[in-house]
Design an enzyme around this catalytic site. Structure first.
Site, PDB file in Angstrom:
ATOM      1  N   LYS A 117      23.419  63.996   2.700  1.00  0.00           N
ATOM      2  CA  LYS A 117      24.214  64.866   4.351  1.00  0.00           C
ATOM      3  C   LYS A 117      22.776  64.759   5.400  1.00  0.00           C
ATOM      4  CE  LYS A 117      28.717  64.681   2.604  1.00  0.00           C
ATOM      5  NZ  LYS A 117      28.417  64.196   1.009  1.00  0.00           N
ATOM      6  N   GLU A 201      28.166  73.308   9.447  1.00  0.00           N
ATOM      7  CA  GLU A 201      28.004  73.022  11.092  1.00  0.00           C
ATOM      8  C   GLU A 201      29.313  73.250  11.421  1.00  0.00           C
ATOM      9  OE1 GLU A 201      27.828  69.338   9.765  1.00  0.00           O
ATOM     10  OE2 GLU A 201      30.002  68.647   8.928  1.00  0.00           O
ATOM     11  N   HIS A 236      40.412  66.707   1.678  1.00  0.00           N
ATOM     12  CA  HIS A 236      40.056  65.878   1.522  1.00  0.00           C
ATOM     13  C   HIS A 236      40.015  64.927   0.555  1.00  0.00           C
ATOM     14  CE1 HIS A 236      38.119  69.171   3.870  1.00  0.00           C
ATOM     15  NE2 HIS A 236      37.724  69.947   2.626  1.00  0.00           N
ATOM     16  N   ARG A 293      29.553  52.172   0.440  1.00  0.00           N
ATOM     17  CA  ARG A 293      29.853  51.245  -1.077  1.00  0.00           C
ATOM     18  C   ARG A 293      31.496  50.617  -0.257  1.00  0.00           C
ATOM     19  NH1 ARG A 293      34.201  54.219  -1.441  1.00  0.00           N
ATOM     20  NH2 ARG A 293      34.218  56.977  -1.860  1.00  0.00           N
TER      21      ARG A 293
END
Length: 498
Positions: A117, A201, A236, A293
Site C-alpha cells: 500500500k 493516514e 471491512h 485480481r
C-alpha cells in the site's frame, strides 16, 4: 491463444473460470483435494489432477511449489488463481513465470508494487490521484506513530502495508489509543502477511466505498467498465454489492474513472484490476488501494456491461489486444449481488458447518446464480463459507432491488444457517432503498441483522415437521400439483398467502 489452464482455486469461481475457458476452446484442469474429493467444481473441468501428498503444513491452494509442479508435470500452459488464496501473490506469479507457466494476471513486479500500500500510494501520487493525508512510508516504532498521528490529526487509521481483508487495521480517535493499536497492527500484519510494516493516514469517517473495474492489455490500452458500490460491509468485509453506484452522477463518475485509468497506466498495468476509492460526505474521493485480481463481485459489472471479464482476462494473457474501446462500454440497467454465505448472522456471522440437505434456487432470465454446492455438499471449516452469489439485473435500481428481494425469498437452503435473512433485512431497509448509505450502514441504520418473516414461528414448526417426515420417508404425493404434500417450500409459500 492459451490452450490449457490449471485452475488454482475451488468453489464457484473455479466453475466460473472453467465454463468460460471451455467455451473458448481451452482445456481445463481442476485440482482435487482430500478435503473436498467430491466437490462440484471437479465435474465442470475437462481433467482432474490430484494434489500430492504433503504434511499438511501449507494449505493446498497456498502451496506454491506443488501448484506449479502440477502445471509443469501435466504440461499445462497457464495458471488461473481466481480470487483469494494466491491471486495477489507476487511470488506465485514469479514462480509460474520462472517455470514457463503463464500466470493469468499482471506481472509479479506490478503485483508486488500495488500489493504494497505504501508503494501503491506513491504510484497514485505520481498519477495525481486524490489521497487522504498521511505517511508515505512505514512507521518504525510506536513513538513515531504517536508523533505522526498528532501531526495528521484525529481520527487516524493504522494500516498494514501488505495484505488486506480488514486485517492489520485499527482506528485511533485519540492519542492514548495509538501506541497500543500500533503494536496490535504490527503483530497482526506479521502473523497474517509476514510483514510488520504499517503506515498511518487520516481516517475518513463513514465514507462510501466505491471501486472501479479496469481492464488493460499488454499494449498500453486501458478501459474502465464503470463502478461498483461496495458500502454494505461489516468489519471491512463486503456483504452486498451493486452497479452502478447510486452516489455518482455522470460528472463524478467521469472524474473517478479517469483517476482509475491514470493510476493503471502509471503502474504499467495489464489484466483485470480494481481501483478502490473512499467517497466522503462532500463528494470528495480518495484512493484507497488497487486489487490485482478478479473480484468476488465482478458479476454485477458483467450484468450492466454485457462483457465476460474472465474471457477478457484470458485474451489479455494470450497476448491479444483489448477487443473493446472506451466508447464500446455502455452501462445498461442496474445489478445487485447478494453473497449467500453459510454463516449464523445472529451469532456474529460465525461459520455454519454442516451438510446441505435441501437446496432450491430462484430462476428467471434476469437472475444469475454462481454456486459451487449442491444437495449433499458438506460445508467444512477448511474453506470459505460462501454457498453462492445471487446476482440480479433490473431496468433501474428499484427494479433490481425488488427482483433481488423476490429472489432471496425463493432461495431455500436447509442443513446450515445462511446470510439470506440478513440480505432480506438490507433489501427491506428504507435507507438502503433510498440509496443514501455508507460503510456505517449496518451499525447505524440496520436495527435488526435479520428480517423476520410474518408467521415465522408457524413456518419454522411446519418446516421441522415436514423435514422429519421427509427424512423418514413419510412424504406422500400430492395428486393435485404433483409435488410432495409436505414439501417445505410449498408449505412456506402457502403460509405466506394466509
Amino acid at each position: 491463444m492459451i490452450k490449457s489452464i490449471l485452475i488454482a482455486n475451488r468453489g464457484e469461481i473455479a466453475i466460473r473460470i472453467a465454463r468460460t475457458a471451455s467455451r473458448m476452446g481451452i482445456k481445463t484442469f481442476g485440482i482435487r483435494t482430500k478435503k473436498e474429493p467430491n466437490a462440484v467444481y471437479l465435474q465442470k473441468v475437462d481433467q482432474i489432477v490430484d494434489f500430492p501428498e504433503t504434511d499438511g503444513s501449507v494449505p493446498e491452494f497456498l502451496d506454491i511449489p506443488n501448484l506449479v509442479k502440477l502445471a509443469v508435470d501435466n504440461h499445462i500452459e497457464s495458471m488461473h488463481p481466481g480470487y483469494g488464496y494466491l491471486s495477489e501473490n507476487a511470488d506465485f506469479a514469479k514462480a509460474c513465470r520462472d517455470a514457463g507457466v503463464i500466470f493469468i494476471g499482471p506481472s509479479p513486479e506490478v503485483i508486488k508494487s500495488l500489493g504494497d500500500k505504501i508503494i501503491a500510494k506513491e504510484i497514485a501520487h505520481r498519477s495525481n490521484v486524490p489521497m487522504v493525508g498521511g505517511t508515505l512510508g512505514g512507521i518504525p516504532n510506536a513513538e513515531e506513530a504517536v508523533k505522526e498521528a498528532n501531526r495528521i490529526g484525529y481520527p487516524v487509521i493504522i494500516k498494514a502495508a501488505t495484505g488486506g481483508g480488514g486485517r492489520g487495521m485499527r482506528v485511533c480517535y485519540k492519542e492514548s489509543e495509538v501506541k497500543q493499536n500500533y503494536e496490535l497492527c504490527t503483530a497482526e500484519a506479521t502473523t497474517a502477511f509476514n510483514d510488520p510494516t504499517v503506515f498511518i493516514e487520516k481516517f475518513v469517517v463513514n465514507p462510501k466505498h466505491i471501486e472501479f473495474q479496469i481492464v488493460a492489455d499488454k499494449y498500453g490500452n486501458v478501459v474502465h467498465l464503470g463502478e461498483r458500490e461496495c458500502s454494505i460491509q461489516r468489519k471491512h468485509q463486503k456483504l452486498m454489492e451493486e452497479a452502478p453506484s447510486p452516489a455518482l452522477d455522470e460528472e463524478l463518475r467521469a472524474k473517478m474513472a479517469k483517476a482509475a485509468v491514470d493510476l493503471a497506466k502509471e503502474a504499467h498495468y495489464e489484466s483485470l484490476g480494481t481501483v478502490e476509492f473512499l467517497l466522503d460526505d462532500n463528494r470528495n474521493f480518495y484512493f484507497m488501494e488497487m486489487n490485482t485480481r478478479i473480484q468476488v463481485e465482478h458479476p454485477v459489472t458483467e450484468m450492466i456491461t454485457g462483457l465476460n471479464l474472465v474471457e477478457l482476462q484470458l485474451l489479455i494473457a494470450s497476448g491479444e489486444p483489448l477487443p473493446i474501446t472506451q466508447d464500446d462500454v455502455k452501462l445498461k440497467g442496474w445489478a445487485i449481488e447478494c453473497r449467500i454465505n453459510a454463516e449464523d448472522v445472529q451469532a456474529g456471522f460465525t461459520p455454519s458447518i454442516g451438510i446441505i440437505k435441501n437446496l432450491r434456487l430462484p430462476s428467471d432470465n434476469n437472475i444469475r446464480i454462481d454456486s459451487g454446492v449442491r444437495i449433499g455438499t458438506e460445508i467444512t471449516p477448511f474453506f470459505d463459507s460462501m454457498i453462492a452469489k445471487l446476482i440480479v439485473h433490473g431496468k433501474d435500481r428499484n427494479d433490481a432491488i425488488n427482483l433481488a428481494l423476490h429472489s432471496v425469498e425463493h432461495f431455500h437452503v436447509t442443513g446450515v444457517k445462511t446470510t439470506i435473512p440478513f440480505d432480506k433485512a438490507v433489501l427491506h431497509n428504507e435507507v438502503f432503498r433510498k440509496g443514501d448509505f455508507n460503510t456505517s450502514f449496518i451499525e447505524t441504520e440496520l436495527k435488526d441483522l435479520v428480517y423476520k418473516e410474518e408467521h415465522e414461528e408457524l413456518i419454522a414448526a411446519l418446516l421441522a415437521v415436514s423435514q422429519y417426515n421427509h427424512d423418514n420417508d413419510f412424504a406422500q404425493d400430492n395428486t393435485e400439483n404433483g409435488e410432495q404434500a409436505m414439501d417445505p417450500w410449498v408449505l412456506q409459500k402457502r403460509i405466506r398467502h394466509l
